[in-house]
Write a protein that holds these residues in place. Structure first.
Motif, PDB file in Angstrom:
ATOM      1  N   VAL A 135      -1.843  14.595  -4.807  1.00 24.49           N
ATOM      2  CA  VAL A 135      -0.587  14.323  -4.107  1.00 24.49           C
ATOM      3  C   VAL A 135      -0.570  15.076  -2.779  1.00 24.49           C
ATOM      4  N   ASP A 136      -0.971  16.346  -2.796  1.00 26.68           N
ATOM      5  CA  ASP A 136      -1.000  17.144  -1.565  1.00 26.68           C
ATOM      6  C   ASP A 136      -1.890  16.504  -0.503  1.00 26.68           C
ATOM      7  N   ARG A 137      -2.976  15.865  -0.926  1.00 24.71           N
ATOM      8  CA  ARG A 137      -3.940  15.283   0.011  1.00 24.71           C
ATOM      9  C   ARG A 137      -3.622  13.821   0.352  1.00 24.71           C
ATOM     10  N   GLY A 138      -2.492  13.316  -0.141  1.00 29.30           N
ATOM     11  CA  GLY A 138      -2.098  11.960   0.198  1.00 29.30           C
ATOM     12  C   GLY A 138      -2.813  10.882  -0.577  1.00 29.30           C
ATOM     13  N   GLN A 139      -3.521  11.255  -1.650  1.00 34.29           N
ATOM     14  CA  GLN A 139      -4.184  10.242  -2.479  1.00 34.29           C
ATOM     15  C   GLN A 139      -3.212   9.535  -3.409  1.00 34.29           C
ATOM     16  N   ILE A 140      -2.112  10.187  -3.697  1.00 32.04           N
ATOM     17  CA  ILE A 140      -1.005   9.628  -4.476  1.00 32.04           C
ATOM     18  C   ILE A 140       0.252   9.866  -3.657  1.00 32.04           C
ATOM     19  N   THR A 141       1.057   8.837  -3.456  1.00 27.05           N
ATOM     20  CA  THR A 141       2.180   8.963  -2.534  1.00 27.05           C
ATOM     21  C   THR A 141       3.482   8.459  -3.156  1.00 27.05           C
ATOM     22  N   GLY A 142       4.587   8.876  -2.545  1.00 28.47           N
ATOM     23  CA  GLY A 142       5.888   8.309  -2.882  1.00 28.47           C
ATOM     24  C   GLY A 142       6.749   9.128  -3.809  1.00 28.47           C
ATOM     25  N   GLY A 143       6.217  10.240  -4.330  1.00 26.95           N
ATOM     26  CA  GLY A 143       6.989  11.034  -5.273  1.00 26.95           C
ATOM     27  C   GLY A 143       6.796  12.523  -5.065  1.00 26.95           C
ATOM     28  N   ILE A 144       7.640  13.294  -5.719  1.00 24.94           N
ATOM     29  CA  ILE A 144       7.516  14.756  -5.763  1.00 24.94           C
ATOM     30  C   ILE A 144       6.936  15.095  -7.125  1.00 24.94           C
ATOM     31  N   VAL A 145       5.742  15.667  -7.144  1.00 30.39           N
ATOM     32  CA  VAL A 145       4.984  15.806  -8.388  1.00 30.39           C
ATOM     33  C   VAL A 145       4.684  17.275  -8.647  1.00 30.39           C
ATOM     34  N   ASP A 146       4.845  17.696  -9.900  1.00 32.60           N
ATOM     35  CA  ASP A 146       4.472  19.057 -10.293  1.00 32.60           C
ATOM     36  C   ASP A 146       3.920  19.038 -11.710  1.00 32.60           C
ATOM     37  N   GLY A 147       3.017  19.944 -11.966  1.00 28.92           N
ATOM     38  CA  GLY A 147       2.426  20.088 -13.279  1.00 28.92           C
ATOM     39  C   GLY A 147       1.252  21.052 -13.230  1.00 28.92           C
ATOM     40  N   PRO A 148       0.858  21.562 -14.377  1.00 28.40           N
ATOM     41  CA  PRO A 148       1.386  21.190 -15.688  1.00 28.40           C
ATOM     42  C   PRO A 148       2.777  21.766 -15.936  1.00 28.40           C
ATOM     43  N   LEU A 149       3.583  21.007 -16.653  1.00 25.27           N
ATOM     44  CA  LEU A 149       4.875  21.463 -17.123  1.00 25.27           C
ATOM     45  C   LEU A 149       4.997  21.113 -18.600  1.00 25.27           C
ATOM     46  N   ALA A 150       5.531  22.034 -19.382  1.00 30.19           N
ATOM     47  CA  ALA A 150       5.850  21.730 -20.772  1.00 30.19           C
ATOM     48  C   ALA A 150       7.121  20.891 -20.811  1.00 30.19           C
ATOM     49  N   PHE A 151       7.338  20.198 -21.907  1.00 30.13           N
ATOM     50  CA  PHE A 151       8.474  19.279 -21.978  1.00 30.13           C
ATOM     51  C   PHE A 151       9.797  19.992 -21.730  1.00 30.13           C
ATOM     52  N   ASP A 152       9.966  21.173 -22.317  1.00 29.96           N
ATOM     53  CA  ASP A 152      11.257  21.847 -22.190  1.00 29.96           C
ATOM     54  C   ASP A 152      11.574  22.185 -20.743  1.00 29.96           C
ATOM     55  N   ASN A 153      10.605  22.756 -20.017  1.00 31.24           N
ATOM     56  CA  ASN A 153      10.919  23.120 -18.642  1.00 31.24           C
ATOM     57  C   ASN A 153      10.802  21.963 -17.657  1.00 31.24           C
ATOM     58  N   ALA A 154      10.356  20.791 -18.138  1.00 35.53           N
ATOM     59  CA  ALA A 154      10.393  19.598 -17.297  1.00 35.53           C
ATOM     60  C   ALA A 154      11.786  18.988 -17.259  1.00 35.53           C
TER      61      ALA A 154
ATOM     62  N   GLY B   3      10.854  31.478 -15.401  1.00 33.32           N
ATOM     63  CA  GLY B   3      10.560  31.852 -14.032  1.00 33.32           C
ATOM     64  C   GLY B   3       9.810  30.800 -13.246  1.00 33.32           C
ATOM     65  N   ILE B   4      10.003  29.543 -13.579  1.00 32.70           N
ATOM     66  CA  ILE B   4       9.298  28.452 -12.898  1.00 32.70           C
ATOM     67  C   ILE B   4      10.093  28.031 -11.671  1.00 32.70           C
ATOM     68  N   VAL B   5       9.476  28.154 -10.516  1.00 32.35           N
ATOM     69  CA  VAL B   5      10.080  27.715  -9.264  1.00 32.35           C
ATOM     70  C   VAL B   5       9.427  26.387  -8.889  1.00 32.35           C
ATOM     71  N   SER B   6      10.205  25.317  -8.959  1.00 37.56           N
ATOM     72  CA  SER B   6       9.631  23.984  -8.786  1.00 37.56           C
ATOM     73  C   SER B   6      10.728  23.000  -8.431  1.00 37.56           C
ATOM     74  N   PRO B   7      10.457  22.043  -7.520  1.00 39.80           N
ATOM     75  CA  PRO B   7      11.449  21.010  -7.222  1.00 39.80           C
ATOM     76  C   PRO B   7      11.598  19.978  -8.338  1.00 39.80           C
ATOM     77  N   VAL B   8      10.695  20.031  -9.324  1.00 41.54           N
ATOM     78  CA  VAL B   8      10.708  19.066 -10.426  1.00 41.54           C
ATOM     79  C   VAL B   8      11.263  19.673 -11.704  1.00 41.54           C
ATOM     80  N   ALA B   9      10.922  20.906 -11.996  1.00 43.87           N
ATOM     81  CA  ALA B   9      11.265  21.537 -13.273  1.00 43.87           C
ATOM     82  C   ALA B   9      12.753  21.440 -13.563  1.00 43.87           C
ATOM     83  N   GLY B  10      13.061  20.948 -14.764  1.00 39.37           N
ATOM     84  CA  GLY B  10      14.443  20.812 -15.207  1.00 39.37           C
ATOM     85  C   GLY B  10      15.139  19.565 -14.730  1.00 39.37           C
ATOM     86  N   ARG B  11      14.514  18.796 -13.811  1.00 37.04           N
ATOM     87  CA  ARG B  11      15.193  17.639 -13.222  1.00 37.04           C
ATOM     88  C   ARG B  11      14.256  16.437 -13.118  1.00 37.04           C
ATOM     89  N   ALA B  12      13.314  16.309 -14.024  1.00 34.75           N
ATOM     90  CA  ALA B  12      12.317  15.245 -13.914  1.00 34.75           C
ATOM     91  C   ALA B  12      12.940  13.859 -14.068  1.00 34.75           C
TER      92      ALA B  12
END
Length: 325
Positions: free
Chosen positions: A219-238, A248-257
C-alpha cells in the motif's frame, strides 16, 4: 418492469429497515438510485432460489433471466404461485449446462451479473473460473460478505470466507484490492482495512503477520490503492477502540475497521458464521474480480439478505458515471 403492488424501490428500503440495525440502508439507497440490471439466475429449480429472483425483481433491483430446465422451473413457479409471464427463460438440460449458459450470457454481454440458484456453489464457480470459457480477469476472483452486525456502528466487509482456501501473498493483494474497490463503489472514499492475524505484532512464527506487514508496504508503494490499510491487527483491536487503546496501538484503522481481510478461508468462514449465529448479524455475499458480479445466496437467507446481495451486484455492475455518490 412489472412489480407487485406496494413494492418497488421504496418497498426494498422498507424490507431492509425491518432489521433493528438497518446497516444495509446505505447500500439499498445506492442501488435504488440506479437502473435495474439483467441477471442470469443459474438453475432456479427450487422454491427458495426462484423466489429470491422474483423478490429482487419485484423490488426493482434486477431483471431476471432464468437459466435451467424450463419444465422444472415452471413446476416450481406453479408451486409457489409465481407467474412467469414476461420473464425470459433459457432452457437447459441440467445444472451443469445452466451454469455454463449463465456464464456464456455474461461473456456475450447479455446479462450484467450472475445469481446462484439451486445448484452447488462450486458447480457455478467452476464455470465462472473456466480458463477458456469463463469470466476470469487479470485479478484473482475472491468473495466478500458485507455484514450488518447489530452492535457494530457500520457495515463490515469480511473477505475471503468462501473462495480462496489458503491464499498466498499475491492472492491476498488481489483480495485486498477487490475489497477496497467494492467499498469505493459503495461510497467509501478511503475505507479502513484491517489485515487480521492472531496478534498485532509481526511474529516470524506466524506467517499471516508477515504477509500483513508486506501488504501494508505494498500500500505504501502504491501497489494497492484506494484504502487506509493496517496490519497485522487482532480482531479485538481491529473493531474495538478501547481494546486498541489498552494495547497502545496507534493506528488510523484500529478500532474502526470497515474491512477485515482474514488469513484464510477457514478463519474467515468461522468468523462470519460466529457473527451470524452468535451476534445476530446478516451476511450479504458477492464474488468479486470476475467480468461480472456473481451473487451467492443461501436457502436460509432472509429477504433482507437476498435484496442486499442483489444490491451489491447492482452497484458493482453499473457504469461509474451512473453510480450514486
Amino acid at each position: 418492469m412489472p412489480t407487485k403492488a406496494g413494492n418497488g424501490r421504496h418497498g426494498a428500503k422498507r424490507a431492509i429497515e425491518l432489521h433493528a440495525h438497518g446497516g444495509y440502508e446505505r447500500l439499498l439507497r445506492a442501488a435504488q438510485a440506479l437502473d435495474a440490471i439483467r441477471v442470469a439466475v443459474a438453475h432456479p429449480c427450487n422454491a427458495e432460489a426462484l423466489q429470491a429472483a422474483i423478490d429482487a425483481r419485484d423490488e426493482d433491483l434486477i431483471v431476471p433471466v432464468l437459466v435451467g430446465p424450463a419444465a422444472r422451473i415452471a413446476v416450481v413457479a406453479r408451486e409457489i404461485g409465481v407467474v412467469l409471464d414476461g420473464i425470459e427463460v433459457v432452457d437447459t438440460e441440467h445444472s451443469h449446462a445452466a451454469a455454463a449458459a449463465a456464464v456464456r450470457l455474461a461473456r456475450e454481454g447479455k446479462v450484467d451479473a450472475i445469481m446462484k440458484g439451486s445448484l452447488h456453489t462450486d458447480e457455478l464457480l467452476r464455470a465462472v473460473l473456466d480458463r477458456e470459457c469463463g469470466l476470469r480477469t487479470e485479478r484473482r476472483v475472491s468473495h466478500a460478505f458485507l455484514m450488518d452486525v447489530p452492535k457494530y456502528p457500520r457495515p463490515l466487509l469480511i473477505t475471503d470466507a468462501a473462495v480462496n482456501i489458503a491464499p498466498k501473498l499475491a492472492d491476498k493483494a488481489d483480495i485486498l484490492q477487490n475489497a477496497i474497490d467494492l467499498m469505493n463503489r459503495l461510497g467509501y472514499e478511503a475505507p479502513r482495512v484491517a489485515i487480521l492475524s492472531a496478534v498485532e505484532t509481526v511474529n516470524p512464527a506466524i506467517g499471516s503477520t508477515i504477509e500483513a506487514a508486506a501488504l501494508c508496504k505494498m500500500v505504501d508503494r502504491g501497489q494497492i490503492t484506494g484504502g487506509i490499510v493496517d496490519g497485522p491487527l487482532a480482531f479485538d483491536n481491529a473493531v474495538n477502540v478501547e481494546a486498541a487503546r489498552i494495547k497502545g496501538i496507534v493506528s488510523p484503522v484500529a478500532g474502526r475497521a470497515d474491512v477485515l481481510v482474514v488469513p484464510d478461508l477457514e478463519s474467515g468462514n468461522m468468523l462470519y458464521k460466529q457473527l451470524v449465529y452468535l451476534a445476530g448479524a446478516d451476511a450479504a455475499g458477492v464474488v468479486l474480480g470476475a467480468r461480472v458480479p456473481v451473487i451467492l445466496t443461501s436457502r436460509s437467507d432472509s429477504l433482507r439478505i437476498r435484496l442486499a446481495s442483489c444490491a451489491l451486484a447492482v452497484v458493482l455492475a453499473s457504469p461509474p458515471r451512473a453510480r450514486a455518490s
